[in-house]
Design a protein around this motif. Structure first.
Motif, mmCIF file in Angstrom:
data_model
loop_
_atom_site.group_PDB
_atom_site.id
_atom_site.type_symbol
_atom_site.label_atom_id
_atom_site.label_comp_id
_atom_site.label_asym_id
_atom_site.label_seq_id
_atom_site.Cartn_x
_atom_site.Cartn_y
_atom_site.Cartn_z
ATOM 1 N N ASN A 16 0.789 -1.251 -0.162
ATOM 2 C CA ASN A 16 -0.001 0.080 -0.043
ATOM 3 C C ASN A 16 0.945 1.209 0.070
ATOM 4 O OD1 ASN A 16 -2.264 -1.585 -0.007
ATOM 5 N ND2 ASN A 16 -2.150 -2.053 2.116
ATOM 6 N N THR A 17 2.035 1.170 0.792
ATOM 7 C CA THR A 17 2.848 2.570 0.759
ATOM 8 C C THR A 17 3.510 2.616 -0.703
ATOM 9 O OG1 THR A 17 3.477 1.673 3.207
ATOM 10 C CG2 THR A 17 4.688 3.525 2.100
ATOM 11 N N PRO A 84 4.002 2.283 6.561
ATOM 12 C CA PRO A 84 2.824 1.781 7.349
ATOM 13 C C PRO A 84 3.006 2.082 8.581
ATOM 14 C CG PRO A 84 3.979 0.224 6.442
ATOM 15 C CD PRO A 84 4.910 1.340 6.119
ATOM 16 N N TYR A 88 1.853 1.213 16.030
ATOM 17 C CA TYR A 88 1.506 2.860 16.295
ATOM 18 C C TYR A 88 3.098 3.808 16.046
ATOM 19 C CZ TYR A 88 -2.156 0.076 18.074
ATOM 20 O OH TYR A 88 -3.345 -0.550 18.163
ATOM 21 N N PRO A 123 -0.372 4.514 5.402
ATOM 22 C CA PRO A 123 -1.508 3.408 5.388
ATOM 23 C C PRO A 123 -1.546 2.627 6.722
ATOM 24 C CG PRO A 123 0.088 2.446 4.047
ATOM 25 C CD PRO A 123 0.613 3.851 4.701
ATOM 26 N N TYR A 124 -2.587 2.038 6.964
ATOM 27 C CA TYR A 124 -2.508 1.325 8.319
ATOM 28 C C TYR A 124 -4.020 0.460 8.259
ATOM 29 C CZ TYR A 124 -5.096 5.183 10.349
ATOM 30 O OH TYR A 124 -6.024 6.198 10.727
ATOM 31 N N GLU A 125 -4.000 -0.612 9.063
ATOM 32 C CA GLU A 125 -5.034 -1.563 8.948
ATOM 33 C C GLU A 125 -6.246 -0.914 9.666
ATOM 34 O OE1 GLU A 125 -3.623 -5.330 10.459
ATOM 35 O OE2 GLU A 125 -5.785 -6.078 10.457
ATOM 36 N N GLU A 126 -6.203 -0.632 10.952
ATOM 37 C CA GLU A 126 -7.167 -0.249 11.721
ATOM 38 C C GLU A 126 -8.055 0.611 11.337
ATOM 39 O OE1 GLU A 126 -5.925 0.531 15.800
ATOM 40 O OE2 GLU A 126 -4.260 -0.868 15.480
ATOM 41 N N THR A 131 -5.146 6.078 15.457
ATOM 42 C CA THR A 131 -4.018 4.942 15.221
ATOM 43 C C THR A 131 -2.740 5.669 14.679
ATOM 44 O OG1 THR A 131 -5.467 3.293 15.238
ATOM 45 C CG2 THR A 131 -3.357 2.864 14.287
ATOM 46 N N VAL A 159 -6.435 -0.290 5.280
ATOM 47 C CA VAL A 159 -6.153 -1.140 4.524
ATOM 48 C C VAL A 159 -4.930 -2.275 4.994
ATOM 49 C CG1 VAL A 159 -6.383 0.136 2.344
ATOM 50 C CG2 VAL A 159 -4.492 0.587 3.914
HETATM 51 C C1 LIG Z 1 4.499 -5.624 11.972
HETATM 52 C C2 LIG Z 1 3.426 -4.983 11.866
HETATM 53 C C3 LIG Z 1 2.701 -4.191 12.782
HETATM 54 C C4 LIG Z 1 1.602 -3.431 12.468
HETATM 55 N N1 LIG Z 1 1.092 -2.680 13.473
HETATM 56 C C5 LIG Z 1 -0.014 -2.001 13.126
HETATM 57 C C6 LIG Z 1 -0.629 -1.212 14.134
HETATM 58 O O1 LIG Z 1 -0.093 -0.918 14.967
HETATM 59 N N2 LIG Z 1 -1.937 -0.659 13.717
HETATM 60 C C7 LIG Z 1 -2.436 -0.797 12.519
HETATM 61 O O2 LIG Z 1 -3.497 -0.171 12.145
HETATM 62 N N3 LIG Z 1 -1.897 -1.651 11.507
HETATM 63 C C8 LIG Z 1 -0.724 -2.305 11.712
HETATM 64 N N4 LIG Z 1 -0.225 -3.008 10.717
HETATM 65 C C9 LIG Z 1 -0.972 -3.274 9.461
HETATM 66 C C10 LIG Z 1 -0.227 -2.356 8.410
HETATM 67 O O3 LIG Z 1 0.190 -1.226 8.825
HETATM 68 C C11 LIG Z 1 -0.908 -2.548 7.108
HETATM 69 O O4 LIG Z 1 -1.074 -3.835 6.773
HETATM 70 C C12 LIG Z 1 -0.579 -1.783 6.050
HETATM 71 O O5 LIG Z 1 -1.346 -1.505 5.109
HETATM 72 C C13 LIG Z 1 0.942 -2.221 5.376
HETATM 73 O O6 LIG Z 1 1.414 -1.392 4.506
HETATM 74 P P1 LIG Z 1 2.199 -2.087 3.036
HETATM 75 O O7 LIG Z 1 1.236 -2.649 2.378
HETATM 76 O O8 LIG Z 1 2.707 -0.710 2.619
HETATM 77 O O9 LIG Z 1 3.191 -2.759 3.924
HETATM 78 C C14 LIG Z 1 1.031 -3.879 11.061
HETATM 79 C C15 LIG Z 1 1.510 -4.663 10.214
HETATM 80 C C16 LIG Z 1 2.938 -5.370 10.689
HETATM 81 C C17 LIG Z 1 3.481 -6.327 9.524
#
Ligand SMILES: Cc1cc2nc3c(=O)[nH]c(=O)nc-3n(C[C@H](O)[C@H](O)[C@H](O)COP(=O)(O)O)c2cc1C
Length: 186
Positions: A16-17, A84, A88, A123-126, A131, A159
């Motif tokens: 995503n990044t 990402p 946090y 980007p991030y999941e929650e 967050t 995401v």
């Molecule tokens: C080691 C690790 C820690 C993560 N910590 C969080 C978090 O604290 N909060 C959150 O919302 N997502 C967290 N995520 C999910 C990522 O932020 C999310 O999958 C993001 O879209 C990944 O971006 P990328 O595809 O560019 O790697 C984490 C993922 C990994 C692998």
């Protein structure tokens, strides 16, 4: 010509990044900007341990890829910091990269970074907007300390999977338009 360096701090290529940083660079290219992309995961960047040799006007004491990256950073008008949320905060790759900005924390080297523009891509999941707050604050404080100016933020909750961002055309368009705006600016 405006030079924009996109830094991908996720270890995941085509994640995503990466997609978002590329989208900004693609937009900037359409208005004639010169762009470059840097995958931190491809580089050997050692930890800063505060030896401060760089503050004596010398090259960083670490024999790694960062010494080749300082000229690239200095040559850029705009730096996109893409990471990402990981626990946090930034990824370890991005944190290690920013730690090496201690190089720019001396009067001789500060002038090489001060006044440059920055963009954040996070980007991030929650789904919770809270967050990303600690990570955004980390960048705002660190870049302000270095006298850099943040000119845009693409912060995307909800995401998770690799490339899932491609299902969000409005955000992709936002990234592209930001790139066009940046390409005209400075
Ligand atoms: C080691 C690790 C820690 C993560 N910590 C969080 C978090 O604290 N909060 C959150 O919302 N997502 C967290 N995520 C999910 C990522 O932020 C999310 O999958 C993001 O879209 C990944 O971006 P990328 O595809 O560019 O790697 C984490 C993922 C990994 C692998």
């Amino acid at each position: 010509m405006i030079k924009i360096l996109g830094v991908v701090g996720s270890p995941r290529k085509n994640g995503n990044t990466h997609v978002l940083v590329s989208g900004i660079l693609d937009g900037a290219k359409t208005v004639g900007a010169f762009t470059d992309i840097l995958f931190l995961g491809d580089k050997n960047i050692k930890e800063c341990n505060g030896c401060h040799v760089c503050w004596q006007g010398k090259q960083c004491s670490k024999n790694d890829d960062m010494n080749g990256l300082y000229p690239k950073i200095i040559d850029s008008d705009i730096i996109i910091f893409g990471t990402p949320v990981y626990w946090y905060g930034p990824t370890a790759l991005m944190k290690g990269f920013i730690d090496r900005f201690v190089y720019f924390n001396s009067p001789e080297n500060r002038k090489e970074i001060s006044g440059k523009s920055a963009v954040l891509v996070i980007p991030y999941e929650e789904d919770n907007p809270e967050t990303a707050v600690p990570l955004v604050t980390f960048f705002e404080k660190s870049l302000s300390y270095l006298e850099m100016n943040i000119h845009g933020k693409i912060i995307v909750p909800g995401v998770t999977e690799k490339g899932e961002i491609k299902e969000k055309p409005i955000i992709l368009q936002e990234a592209f338009e930001l790139g066009k705006k940046l390409g005209y600016s400075v």
